[in-house]
Design an enzyme around this catalytic site. Structure first.
Site, PDB file in Angstrom:
ATOM      1  CG  HIS A  41      34.619  45.159  43.050  1.00  0.00           C
ATOM      2  ND1 HIS A  41      34.908  46.797  41.875  1.00  0.00           N
ATOM      3  CD2 HIS A  41      32.793  45.495  42.796  1.00  0.00           C
ATOM      4  CE1 HIS A  41      33.709  47.432  42.097  1.00  0.00           C
ATOM      5  NE2 HIS A  41      32.846  46.926  42.231  1.00  0.00           N
TER       6      HIS A  41
ATOM      7  CD  GLU B   8      38.611  43.514  39.454  1.00  0.00           C
ATOM      8  OE1 GLU B   8      38.137  44.744  37.808  1.00  0.00           O
ATOM      9  OE2 GLU B   8      37.767  43.914  40.230  1.00  0.00           O
TER      10      GLU B   8
ATOM     11  CB  CYS C 110      36.298  50.171  39.930  1.00  0.00           C
ATOM     12  SG  CYS C 110      36.759  49.080  41.039  1.00  0.00           S
TER      13      CYS C 110
ATOM     14  CB  CYS D 285      39.794  46.864  41.805  1.00  0.00           C
ATOM     15  SG  CYS D 285      38.124  46.301  42.934  1.00  0.00           S
TER      16      CYS D 285
END
Length: 163
Positions: free
Chosen positions: A78, A80, A106, A109
């Site tokens: 991801h 992040e 999410c 993260c």
């Protein structure tokens, strides 16, 4: 002369960063900022050196897995996560920084962002993961949803498309 406010400036940069994404399902960009300085950026995609999902296909898409579920079978990282990795690989401390992300983090993260000391999260688009808001709130981080704002939307991009 009008100028973009700092939050709008950084969110626009997060969207620009998302243009490097190699995900077939959703382009996400993130920017870690401290004292109005960009510390690290990240976008979602597979680890360096691996075949992109556009080349090998998306397993989650093939299996019909809805957004926000079964992160563990995704080939990609991801945005992040890539911000955290980029900062760490360059010896940059992001503790106390703000994160501007095109999409709400999410749960995976969120836990990483809590542990690395991100103090505030700004996001533009929602994400179907209710547990994330609860855990962020418990950690004292209230995610702030913001609209994407451009000061001069009439100015075309270099490819001719208007924003």
């Amino acid at each position: 002369m009008q100028r973009l406010a700092w939050p709008d400036y950084f969110m626009n940069i997060a969207y620009l960063v998302s243009e490097r994404s190699t995900c077939c399902r959703r382009r996400v960009g993130a920017v870690a900022v401290k004292d109005k300085h960009i510390l690290a950026t990240g976008y979602n995609g597979v680890p360096a050196g691996l075949a992109h999902c556009a080349e090998v296909g998306c397993l989650r898409q093939k299996l019909g897995i809805p957004s926000g579920q079964r992160h563990e079978i995704c080939r990609g990282l991801h945005a992040e996560q890539n911000v955290i990795i980029q900062a760490a690989s360059h010896g940059i401390d992001i503790k106390g920084a703000e994160l501007y992300c095109t999409t709400h983090p999410c749960i995976l993260c969120a836990k990483m962002l809590i542990n690395c000391g991100i103090r505030r999260i700004y996001y533009a688009e929602s994400y179907p993961d209710e547990l994330t808001s609860d855990i962020l709130r418990e950690a004292g981080i209230e995610p702030v949803q913001m609209a994407v704002r451009r000061l001069h939307p009439e100015i075309a991009h270099p490819d001719g498309a208007k924003a």
